[in-house]
Design a protein around this motif. Structure first.
Motif, short mmCIF file in Angstrom:
data_model
loop_
_atom_site.label_atom_id
_atom_site.label_comp_id
_atom_site.label_asym_id
_atom_site.label_seq_id
_atom_site.Cartn_x
_atom_site.Cartn_y
_atom_site.Cartn_z
N LEU A 218 87.97 28.17 43.89
CA LEU A 218 86.57 28.11 44.29
C LEU A 218 86.06 29.50 44.68
CD1 LEU A 218 86.73 24.92 46.54
CD2 LEU A 218 85.80 25.07 44.22
N PRO A 219 84.75 29.70 44.61
CA PRO A 219 84.19 30.97 45.11
C PRO A 219 84.49 31.16 46.60
CG PRO A 219 82.57 29.76 43.81
CD PRO A 219 83.72 28.83 44.03
N ARG A 240 85.27 34.07 56.57
CA ARG A 240 85.19 34.72 55.27
C ARG A 240 86.47 35.51 54.97
NH1 ARG A 240 81.92 35.91 51.22
NH2 ARG A 240 82.11 37.93 50.19
N ALA A 241 87.06 36.12 55.98
CA ALA A 241 88.31 36.86 55.78
C ALA A 241 89.42 35.92 55.34
CB ALA A 241 88.69 37.60 57.06
N VAL A 242 89.50 34.75 55.98
CA VAL A 242 90.50 33.75 55.59
C VAL A 242 90.25 33.30 54.16
CG1 VAL A 242 91.32 31.39 56.00
CG2 VAL A 242 90.99 32.95 57.93
N ALA A 243 88.97 33.06 53.82
CA ALA A 243 88.63 32.59 52.48
C ALA A 243 89.01 33.61 51.42
CB ALA A 243 87.14 32.27 52.41
N ARG A 244 88.79 34.88 51.70
CA ARG A 244 89.15 35.92 50.73
C ARG A 244 90.65 35.96 50.52
NH1 ARG A 244 86.59 41.48 52.30
NH2 ARG A 244 87.33 42.02 50.21
N ARG A 245 91.42 35.84 51.60
CA ARG A 245 92.88 35.86 51.46
C ARG A 245 93.38 34.62 50.75
NH1 ARG A 245 92.71 37.48 56.86
NH2 ARG A 245 93.77 35.62 57.59
N ALA A 246 92.65 33.52 50.86
CA ALA A 246 93.09 32.26 50.23
C ALA A 246 92.94 32.29 48.72
CB ALA A 246 92.29 31.09 50.82
N GLY A 247 92.15 33.21 48.19
CA GLY A 247 92.03 33.33 46.74
C GLY A 247 91.43 32.11 46.06
N GLY A 248 90.49 31.44 46.73
CA GLY A 248 89.83 30.29 46.11
C GLY A 248 90.53 28.97 46.31
N GLY A 319 90.75 53.78 45.80
CA GLY A 319 89.50 54.29 46.37
C GLY A 319 88.47 53.21 46.62
N ALA A 320 88.93 51.96 46.78
CA ALA A 320 88.00 50.85 47.05
C ALA A 320 88.44 50.09 48.29
CB ALA A 320 87.92 49.92 45.84
N PRO A 321 88.47 50.74 49.46
CA PRO A 321 88.96 50.06 50.67
C PRO A 321 88.14 48.84 51.05
CG PRO A 321 87.87 52.12 51.23
CD PRO A 321 88.02 52.11 49.74
N ASP A 322 86.86 48.81 50.68
CA ASP A 322 86.03 47.65 51.04
C ASP A 322 86.47 46.39 50.32
OD1 ASP A 322 84.55 49.26 52.69
OD2 ASP A 322 82.91 49.57 51.26
N ALA A 323 87.21 46.54 49.21
CA ALA A 323 87.68 45.36 48.47
C ALA A 323 88.96 44.80 49.06
CB ALA A 323 87.90 45.71 47.00
N ALA A 324 89.57 45.49 50.03
CA ALA A 324 90.81 45.00 50.63
C ALA A 324 90.54 43.76 51.46
CB ALA A 324 91.44 46.10 51.49
N LEU A 325 91.49 42.83 51.45
CA LEU A 325 91.35 41.62 52.25
C LEU A 325 91.63 41.90 53.71
CD1 LEU A 325 93.16 39.12 49.86
CD2 LEU A 325 90.72 39.63 50.02
N ASP A 326 92.56 42.80 53.97
CA ASP A 326 92.88 43.20 55.34
C ASP A 326 93.21 44.69 55.29
OD1 ASP A 326 93.67 43.57 57.91
OD2 ASP A 326 95.35 42.17 57.87
N SER A 327 92.16 45.49 55.30
CA SER A 327 92.35 46.92 55.06
C SER A 327 93.24 47.58 56.10
CB SER A 327 90.99 47.63 55.04
OG SER A 327 90.29 47.43 56.25
N ALA A 328 93.32 47.00 57.28
CA ALA A 328 94.17 47.60 58.31
C ALA A 328 95.63 47.60 57.90
CB ALA A 328 94.00 46.85 59.63
#
Length: 401
Positions: A218-219, A240-248, A319-328
């Protein structure tokens, strides 16, 4: 005996269009007799397979609104008590029995013990620390049950989970071959629903005799809504962070919420640190933390978390840190400014994929971890492992950033 509430009568969340098409096929008697429900881990394969079983047993099925969840068959099915819905899944091999008949009895007794657990929690993980499979005796039980006419309904429905594990070892395909005989000539009243997270691991002859039904991820916004509405996460950023890590996958999101403060993240950090350290001593210490058995219990969630760490490292290295699910986590691993290059991280992801396949085959967790760390260290040191081609889910990450 009084009937309890249909605690497991859940609709696969977010799949309304798919459910509508399936309901129409059931009402119009167009549903194939043998289905292969497949999709990523946690996307809802068990829920959909059991929903299909309820729809097939629903009394007013011809009305098109199935399953109605109100008729007696629907209520019984929701409690996993319908006599003509047979749910099978990988289990530990029972201790040596005196005869094949006793072995089959022991397997069936194990199955009913685990069904009792699923009646309490449909999402319970069964035998996470044991070596499990769908062995020949279990398949013989399925074939025997399928040969009998339904006891209450017009149809019998067989849901077989993780069907690729009918071949627990590549040299022992007897269980899958035995099941193939049922698929070739199924009784007219029997419907068979297989589920698999790795359909490519099934025998080609089994795949060719089933109609594939993929559950698409899912989106992110839909999964975030599920996290908020059903898992009680009221903070929008966290949801939203959990949803991104869940991969749909909504049920992977459930696992993530339950284990956010758990041990899998720390275990992934330990594996990554050992691989980056590069020394045999660090790798040995990390691998020795795992027992020689039970990969699916402890190692599997650690590898899932490690995938996220490496994906984030790849995003940051690209070079795309904003696309990281957990950049830390990615920055903490040194992925930015002097960390492993993109190609090295892709090689490491390939090694993790290979380890996950080993987990699915119940290989020794210590040996699996040791090989994984050796290959990751080699990748980070610039010695190609040849694993990049084995990472189809990550091969296009750079293009999608």
């Amino acid at each position: 005996m009084a009937e309890g509430p249909p605690v497991n009568a859940e609709r696969p969340w977010g799949q309304e269009d798919l459910l509508q098409r399936l309901a129409s096929a059931v009402a119009g008697r167009r549903l194939p007799q043998s289905l292969l429900v497949h999709g990523p881990e946690g996307v809802g394969k068990r829920s959909l397979a059991l929903w299909i079983a309820r729809a097939l047993q629903c009394e007013p099925a011809e009305a098109g609104d199935v399953p109605c969840e109100a008729c007696r068959p629907c209520r019984m099915a929701a409690r996993l008590e319908h006599p003509d819905i047979h749910l099978h899944f990988p289990m530990p091999r029972p201790k040596r029995a005196a005869s094949r008949a006793r072995l089959r009895e022991a397997i069936e007794a194990q199955r009913h013990e685990r069904l009792a657990l699923l009646r309490e929690d449909l999402h319970a993980r069964l035998d996470p620390d044991a070596v499990t499979g769908l062995y020949v005796a279990a398949v013989e039980n399925i074939r025997d049950q399928a040969s009998r006419r339904p006891s209450m309904a017009r149809r019998s429905v067989f849901v077989i989970e993780d069907a690729e594990r009918m071949v627990p070892q590549s040299a022992s395909p007897e269980a899958a071959n035995a099941f193939l005989k049922l698929l070739e000539e199924p009784p007219p009243f029997a419907y068979i629903v297989l589920t698999s997270g790795r359909p490519d691991a099934l025998l080609p002859t089994i795949r060719s005799r089933t109609v594939p039904l993929r559950i698409a991820p899912l989106p992110t916004e839909r999964v975030a809504a599920y996290v908020t509405e059903h898992l009680g996460v009221r903070d929008d950023d966290r949801a939203r962070a959990v949803a991104r890590r869940a991969g749909g996958a909504v049920y992977r999101a459930r696992t993530l919420v339950d284990s956010e403060a758990g041990e899998s993240g720390a275990a992934a950090d330990g594996l990554l640190a050992a691989a980056l350290d590069g020394s045999p001593q660090a790798r040995y210490r990390a691998a020795s933390r795992y027992s020689a058995r039970g990969a699916r219990g402890e190692l599997e969630p650690a590898l899932e978390a490690l995938r996220i760490r490496l994906r984030d490292m790849l995003c940051i290295a690209a070079g795309a840190p904003d696309a990281a699910l957990d950049s830390a986590s990615g920055r903490g691993a040194g992925a930015a400014g002097g960390g492993p290059a993109e190609g090295a991280v892709l090689e490491a992801l390939g090694a993790v994929d290979a380890a996950m396949e080993g987990v699915g085959r119940n290989l020794n967790p210590q040996a699996t971890t040791a090989l994984l760390l050796e290959e990751m260290s080699a990748a980070f040191a610039g010695r190609p492992t040849g694993r990049t081609a084995g990472t189809p889910q990550f091969a296009g990450v750079l293009r999608s950033l």
